[in-house]
Design an enzyme around this catalytic site. Structure first.
Site, PDB file in Angstrom:
ATOM      1  N   ARG A  33      90.004 -19.712  37.464  1.00 10.16           N
ATOM      2  CA  ARG A  33      90.512 -19.570  38.833  1.00 10.16           C
ATOM      3  C   ARG A  33      90.835 -18.113  39.159  1.00 10.16           C
ATOM      4  NH1 ARG A  33      91.318 -24.588  36.918  1.00 10.16           N
ATOM      5  NH2 ARG A  33      91.539 -26.376  38.324  1.00 10.16           N
ATOM      6  N   ARG A 132      76.618 -34.576  32.524  1.00 15.39           N
ATOM      7  CA  ARG A 132      77.910 -34.925  33.127  1.00 15.39           C
ATOM      8  C   ARG A 132      77.772 -35.243  34.622  1.00 15.39           C
ATOM      9  NH1 ARG A 132      82.371 -30.823  30.998  1.00 15.39           N
ATOM     10  NH2 ARG A 132      83.709 -32.464  31.817  1.00 15.39           N
ATOM     11  N   GLN A 180      89.500 -31.031  38.708  1.00 16.15           N
ATOM     12  CA  GLN A 180      88.263 -30.358  39.114  1.00 16.15           C
ATOM     13  C   GLN A 180      87.820 -30.848  40.491  1.00 16.15           C
ATOM     14  OE1 GLN A 180      85.466 -30.931  35.925  1.00 16.15           O
ATOM     15  NE2 GLN A 180      86.581 -29.589  34.524  1.00 16.15           N
ATOM     16  N   ASP A 331      92.728 -33.083  27.581  1.00 15.99           N
ATOM     17  CA  ASP A 331      91.842 -32.415  26.622  1.00 15.99           C
ATOM     18  C   ASP A 331      92.380 -32.479  25.189  1.00 15.99           C
ATOM     19  OD1 ASP A 331      90.037 -31.753  28.603  1.00 15.99           O
ATOM     20  OD2 ASP A 331      91.005 -29.834  29.039  1.00 15.99           O
ATOM     21  N   ARG A 362      84.021 -38.274  24.502  1.00 14.25           N
ATOM     22  CA  ARG A 362      85.001 -37.927  23.460  1.00 14.25           C
ATOM     23  C   ARG A 362      85.593 -39.138  22.760  1.00 14.25           C
ATOM     24  NH1 ARG A 362      87.866 -32.681  26.215  1.00 14.25           N
ATOM     25  NH2 ARG A 362      86.280 -31.239  25.487  1.00 14.25           N
ATOM     26  N   ARG A 407      85.962 -29.009  21.533  1.00 13.66           N
ATOM     27  CA  ARG A 407      87.222 -29.614  21.086  1.00 13.66           C
ATOM     28  C   ARG A 407      86.995 -30.638  19.965  1.00 13.66           C
ATOM     29  NH1 ARG A 407      90.432 -27.010  24.610  1.00 13.66           N
ATOM     30  NH2 ARG A 407      89.755 -27.021  26.782  1.00 13.66           N
TER      31      ARG A 407
HETATM   32  C1  S3P Z   1      90.265 -28.758  34.269  1.00 15.14           C
HETATM   33  C2  S3P Z   1      90.447 -30.083  34.568  1.00 15.14           C
HETATM   34  C3  S3P Z   1      90.199 -31.163  33.597  1.00 15.14           C
HETATM   35  C4  S3P Z   1      90.082 -30.660  32.172  1.00 15.14           C
HETATM   36  C5  S3P Z   1      89.241 -29.426  32.090  1.00 15.14           C
HETATM   37  C6  S3P Z   1      89.839 -28.317  32.927  1.00 15.14           C
HETATM   38  C7  S3P Z   1      90.539 -27.753  35.316  1.00 15.14           C
HETATM   39  O1  S3P Z   1      89.011 -31.814  33.951  1.00 15.14           O
HETATM   40  O2  S3P Z   1      89.541 -31.657  31.338  1.00 15.14           O
HETATM   41  O3  S3P Z   1      89.121 -28.980  30.761  1.00 15.14           O
HETATM   42  O4  S3P Z   1      90.646 -26.549  34.975  1.00 15.14           O
HETATM   43  O5  S3P Z   1      90.644 -28.120  36.490  1.00 15.14           O
HETATM   44  P1  S3P Z   1      88.971 -33.050  35.006  1.00 15.14           P
HETATM   45  O6  S3P Z   1      89.315 -32.535  36.335  1.00 15.14           O
HETATM   46  O7  S3P Z   1      87.558 -33.554  34.967  1.00 15.14           O
HETATM   47  O8  S3P Z   1      89.950 -34.036  34.456  1.00 15.14           O
END
Ligand code: S3P
Length: 450
Positions: A33, A132, A180, A331, A362, A407
């Site tokens: 970000r 994905r 996300q 995570d 996972r 991970r």
């Molecule tokens: C993240 C959100 C998570 C996380 C990823 C980082 C982020 O994913 O698993 O490693 O920085 O917004 P999801 O939004 O798919 O849960």
């Protein structure tokens, strides 16, 4: 396109007590970000402590391709990054496709960022990222007027977007717990006239909201009587560069923390760890299991709470981890499963549906990795139960398939540090996506990894 690093196996062996200071790199979510918002804002943004992992560097490349100037003038760890942004609304059409490698966060957030621009962008990634689901981001973008010109079946990469002449601000209820998806919609809203609203029934990491506010965005968050968050962002407002200090990533700190907890005699300190409550579910869970984690000197660092963590070996007991805790430790389930293997009794983890669509499936990857190393577990559709054995007698001897998932690789190397027999992971190269210093740092603490 950069060529993928050569994959090589790594093996961790039962190690003596871990000791010393584990300086883990900057938070991955905040690092992505920082580059995006700094690259978009007017003026200069200086970032210290940026994670220099492969995923984050792909985001820097993408922002450069759209007109941001991003430099790292100094050498050495903790060096400063200098960013001069384009100004909100002024990103340029890139000449070629973005290659996001393994990076789900970088690619999904960038899709949001460009989705409201009248320009064409193409997204590619490695074999893991190409599997994905991207529909979760493309669906709200379609509502804003973005066209998906091409995509692999099931809205997967490689895919090509073209934003509308003028994007429509929307009100969008996020259907799964995903920071996300929330972030992608908000970032698209930055270039849409009027107010974009994201409704978030289950709170996820709030770095986008907090950081956008810091860059001067007009954004407000209201939590209603049911605990549902309503995030309202006024588009096309000015963003201004700022200084950012990136704290240590709690999701990376998780590996030395669990390693010190399960390796007898260990006593380590992990300094400057981000303690944002949307990220600390693992620490809470380990403490409930009986871990010895001392939180020292909680303090504010540039708008985020951080602390130093002293972690000593402890005997653990199994617990039930409630599903509502999942977003704050999403995570960390792979490495929690390793801790659970050393606990007395059963650890039951529930509400894990999102684990199926991470860098690997996972849930399956962890269950197979535990099984090949003699650990008793049961995989259900959205849950995992691990039945532990304190001391790790009989554990190890297996080779774990990492499926391009950093991970999974790090979690099972941690297992090997306390298991009776060595544990091998088939691919160490993937670790560089989020924690390039992992092997060196763990060896310095005393871990035997070859
Ligand atoms: C993240 C959100 C998570 C996380 C990823 C980082 C982020 O994913 O698993 O490693 O920085 O917004 P999801 O939004 O798919 O849960």
């Amino acid at each position: 396109m950069t060529s993928p690093a050569v994959s090589a196996a790594a093996t961790a062996r039962r190690s003596g007590p871990l000791a010393g200071t584990a300086r883990v790199p900057g938070d991955k979510s905040i690092s992505h970000r920082s580059l995006m918002f700094g690259g978009l804002a007017s003026g200069e943004t200086r970032v210290t402590g940026l994670l220099e992992g492969e995923d984050v560097l792909r985001t820097a490349d993408a922002m450069r391709a759209m007109g941001a100037r991003i430099e790292r003038p100094g050498a050495g760890n903790g060096g400063e990054w200098l960013i001069r942004g384009t100004g909100n609304g002024a990103l340029l059409e890139p000449d070629g496709p973005f290659d996001f490698g393994n990076a789900g966060t970088g690619s999904r957030l960038t899709m949001g960022l460009v989705g409201s621009y009248d320009m064409k962008t193409t997204f590619t990634g490695d074999a893991s990222l190409s599997k994905r689901p991207m529909g979760r981001v493309l669906d709200p973008l379609r509502l804003m007027g973005t066209q998906v010109l091409e995509a692999a079946p099931g809205d997967r990469m490689p895919l090509t977007l073209h934003g509308p002449k003028v994007a429509a601000p929307i009100s969008y209820r996020v259907p799964m717990a995903s920071a996300q998806v929330k972030s992608a919609v908000l970032l698209a809203g930055l270039n849409a006239p009027g107010v974009t609203t994201v409704i978030e029934p289950v709170m996820t990491r709030d770095h986008t909201e907090k950081m956008l506010k810091g860059f001067g965005a007009e954004i407000e968050v209201e939590t209603d009587a049911e605990g549902v968050r309503h995030i309202r962002l006024l588009g096309q407002s000015r963003l201004t560069g700022r200084d950012i200090i990136v704290p240590a990533d709690p999701s990376s700190a998780a590996f030395p923390i669990v390693a010190a907890t399960i390796v007898p005699g260990s006593d380590i300190v992990v300094p400057n760890v981000l303690m944002n409550p949307t990220r600390t579910g693992l620490i809470l869970t380990l403490q409930e299991m009986g871990a010895n984690i001392e939180v020292i000197a909680r303090r504010d660092a540039g708008g985020e709470e951080v602390a130093d963590l002293r972690v000593r070996h402890a005997e653990l007991r199994g617990v039930t981890v409630p599903p509502e805790r999942a977003p704050s430790m999403i995570d960390e389930y792979p490495v929690l499963s390793v801790a659970a293997a050393f606990a007395e009794g059963q650890t039951l983890m529930e509400g894990l549906d999102e684990l199926r669509v991470k860098e690997s499936d996972r849930l399956a990857a962890v269950a197979r990795g535990l099984e090949v190393n003699g650990i008793d577990c049961t995989e259900a559709e959205t849950a995992l139960a691990v039945r532990g054995r304190p001391g790790g007698k009989g554990f190890g001897g297996g080779t774990v398939k990492t499926h391009l998932d950093h991970r999974i690789a790090m979690s099972f190397l941690v297992l090997g540090m306390a298991a009776e027999k060595p544990v091998t992971v088939d691919d160490r190269a993937t670790i560089a996506t989020s924690f390039p210093e992992f092997l060196g740092l763990m060896r310095e603490l005393g871990a035997e990894i070859g």
